[in-house]
Design an enzyme around this catalytic site. Sequence first.
Site, PDB file in Angstrom:
ATOM      1  N   ASP A   1     -17.249  -5.311  -1.454  1.00 58.28           N
ATOM      2  CA  ASP A   1     -18.142  -6.475  -1.505  1.00 58.28           C
ATOM      3  C   ASP A   1     -17.958  -7.215  -2.830  1.00 58.28           C
ATOM      4  OD1 ASP A   1     -20.445  -8.253  -1.536  1.00 58.28           O
ATOM      5  OD2 ASP A   1     -21.141  -7.059   0.160  1.00 58.28           O
TER       6      ASP A   1
ATOM      7  N   SER B   1     -22.860 -12.548   1.682  1.00 57.28           N
ATOM      8  CA  SER B   1     -22.297 -11.416   2.420  1.00 57.28           C
ATOM      9  C   SER B   1     -22.702 -11.424   3.892  1.00 57.28           C
ATOM     10  CB  SER B   1     -22.756 -10.100   1.799  1.00 57.28           C
ATOM     11  OG  SER B   1     -22.243  -9.984   0.507  1.00 57.28           O
TER      12      SER B   1
ATOM     13  N   PHE C   1     -29.673   8.288   1.615  1.00 55.54           N
ATOM     14  CA  PHE C   1     -29.657   9.078   0.387  1.00 55.54           C
ATOM     15  C   PHE C   1     -30.417   8.458  -0.771  1.00 55.54           C
ATOM     16  CE2 PHE C   1     -25.727   9.704   2.857  1.00 55.54           C
ATOM     17  CZ  PHE C   1     -25.872  11.050   3.178  1.00 55.54           C
TER      18      PHE C   1
ATOM     19  N   GLU D   1     -18.317  -0.015   3.278  1.00 59.26           N
ATOM     20  CA  GLU D   1     -18.599  -1.052   2.277  1.00 59.26           C
ATOM     21  C   GLU D   1     -18.775  -0.463   0.878  1.00 59.26           C
ATOM     22  OE1 GLU D   1     -22.484  -2.795   2.056  1.00 59.26           O
ATOM     23  OE2 GLU D   1     -21.776  -4.538   0.961  1.00 59.26           O
TER      24      GLU D   1
ATOM     25  N   ASP E   1     -20.253  -5.730  -5.843  1.00 58.01           N
ATOM     26  CA  ASP E   1     -20.978  -7.001  -5.831  1.00 58.01           C
ATOM     27  C   ASP E   1     -22.239  -6.946  -6.693  1.00 58.01           C
ATOM     28  OD1 ASP E   1     -21.631  -9.684  -4.344  1.00 58.01           O
ATOM     29  OD2 ASP E   1     -23.421  -8.455  -4.079  1.00 58.01           O
TER      30      ASP E   1
ATOM     31  N   HIS F   1     -21.572 -15.854  -6.453  1.00 59.19           N
ATOM     32  CA  HIS F   1     -20.315 -15.600  -5.745  1.00 59.19           C
ATOM     33  C   HIS F   1     -19.315 -16.686  -6.091  1.00 59.19           C
ATOM     34  CE1 HIS F   1     -22.522 -13.234  -2.330  1.00 59.19           C
ATOM     35  NE2 HIS F   1     -22.559 -12.630  -3.497  1.00 59.19           N
TER      36      HIS F   1
END
Length: 517
Positions: free
Chosen positions: A55, A99, A275, A317, A322, A449
């Site tokens: 990402d 995204s 997690f 991913e 990112d 981005h």
Amino acid sequence: MNSVFVVLAVLLSTSLSLRTDKQFWKDLAKQELEEALHTKWNLHTAKNVIMFIGDGMGPNTVTATRMYKGGESHRLAYEKFPHMGLLKTYSADKMVPDSACSATALFSGVKNNKDTIGVDASVKRGDCERSLLPEARLKSLAAEALDAGKSAGFVTTMRVTHATPGPLYAHSADRSWECDAFMPAGTEHCKDIARQLVEDEPGKNLNVILGGGRNGFLPSSAANAWSCARNDSRNLIEDYEKDKKDRGLKYSIVSNKTELETFDTDNTDYLLGIFADGHLSYEYQRNETDMPSLSDMVAAAIKVLRKNDNGYFLMVEGGNIDMAHHRGWAKVAIDESAEMEEAVKVALEMIDEENTLFIVTSDHTHTLSINGYPERGSNIFDIAGASTHDGINYTTLSYSTGGPDSFHFYVHTDDNNETTVGRRDPSKENTNDMLYNQVAGIRLIENSHGGGDVAIYAKGPHAHLFHNVHEQHYVYHAVMYAMTHSSTEHYYSSGCALFASVIMLTSIFMINIILTF
Ligand SMILES: *[C@@H]1O[C@H](CO)[C@@H](O)[C@H](O)[C@H]1NC(C)=O
Ligand SMILES: *[C@@H]1O[C@H](CO)[C@@H](O)[C@H](O)[C@H]1NC(C)=O
Ligand SMILES: *[C@@H]1O[C@H](CO)[C@@H](O)[C@H](O)[C@H]1NC(C)=O
Ligand SMILES: *[C@@H]1O[C@H](CO)[C@@H](O)[C@H](O)[C@H]1NC(C)=O
Ligand SMILES: *[C@@H]1O[C@H](CO)[C@@H](O)[C@H](O)[C@H]1NC(C)=O
Ligand SMILES: [Zn+2]
């Protein structure tokens, strides 16, 4: 005396390890030429498909990762793949995407509006009603794989309801509707993304779901700007379990690294592992006894998915690349990108290369730059040189945009009340600190981005379909073609093969001429 000796030793070792002689360059090129000449097209049907999405891992991030791991001439595992291309990442409405729309393009084959998930461009951000229309909803590669009798799943370091995995199973007019507590009044008809994952198709049929985002699944979790919560007092992890039990399916639910390492693969066709309350930790901060790495999760995912004789689709991913870029922490982003390459290597060890289409790409770039002119072999996180304008050093890495901590400029007023713009001197700071903020030119809330093309690297069946500058949504169509066609079924393959042989013969001829001179 001592320091002089050290300097000499360093100079000597640098000159030894960094060759510049003619033979070195010729050998390097010859090796690449050999590879190019021996590249074969794999015209098999892709039984399995693995897609790694770094990402925000634009080409500059990949270059920096390569240098971080082994210097300029180093090659990352996926940089040795035989085929590659570029992807144009603009969305239906924006030159620079997020995204959610870029993942929708990659996984569902249609460009849509920024911040929307699994719906076409007729759905504007926030238009709940429109997103419910069947004709606005897109079918993902995960759903296609399941329909073809394959297994399907995903692994992410983000919340499992986040923007990149979301389009694999959800249809939402807003990427932020991950849990009901985040949905505004007037959107009651629409289901939050977490519920779509557990209750709807294809989400509830996914064989592997591994990542973070526990708070979006449990009652009485505390919501904050970065973490979802349930307001409907449901426990979606219990709902997941009940659904699998009711359908008589073999499942495992795990919540830490030990459980992920010890669950019974033979008795697990459906694996849910969450997690963390929110996103998983950055790799350098991860509690190794508690939280699995991306590599650990990839290994567990493939163990479950490869049990299906019809094959599987797996999306992985590396989401913290990112996250770190947004915060202007280039070293953390590059470290995350390095960990994703480790996970690629783990997956490569576990697959049959002949029947697995293996893709590594990204959804969009970030504004990271690699600036002129550091010495070859120097540390990518060091100083590149001094500005010819004011003599102040600058770092090799910088961003175009960034948050307050990345904005190193200040106004200086001298004794005559003349004002000049100054810049913090990076040689007075530790630019190698994980949390060092490289300088950014334009101040925003955080680094944005970038709109540049991303690279796509591929190997395995029909990997050669990635061969020039492609639209991002082409990836879905190429993968679908690879999953359903083999050489005997379609003229396109053989026609291209002939064309390629002609090109190859021509290039051998040309190269011979070049080498003769
Ligand atoms: C949460 O639920 C309560 C009670 O059902 C409701 O009044 C409130 O508006 C909900 N809040 C959100 C953010 O959905
Ligand atoms: C992992 O989770 C299980 C179940 O909640 C728990 O019993 C175990 O102590 C945990 N292990 C570690 C190392 O945290
Ligand atoms: C790591 O996680 C384990 C298990 O939850 C915990 O006992 C330990 O204190 C944690 N270590 C650190 C450094 O936080
Ligand atoms: C620039 O950085 C280099 C290397 O870190 C350092 O040796 C030099 O003193 C710095 N120059 C200035 C003008 O700050
Ligand atoms: C600089 O500006 C300040 C405030 O405007 C003023 O008090 C001071 O006299 C000025 N000094 C000079 C050298 O012009
Ligand atoms: Zn992204």
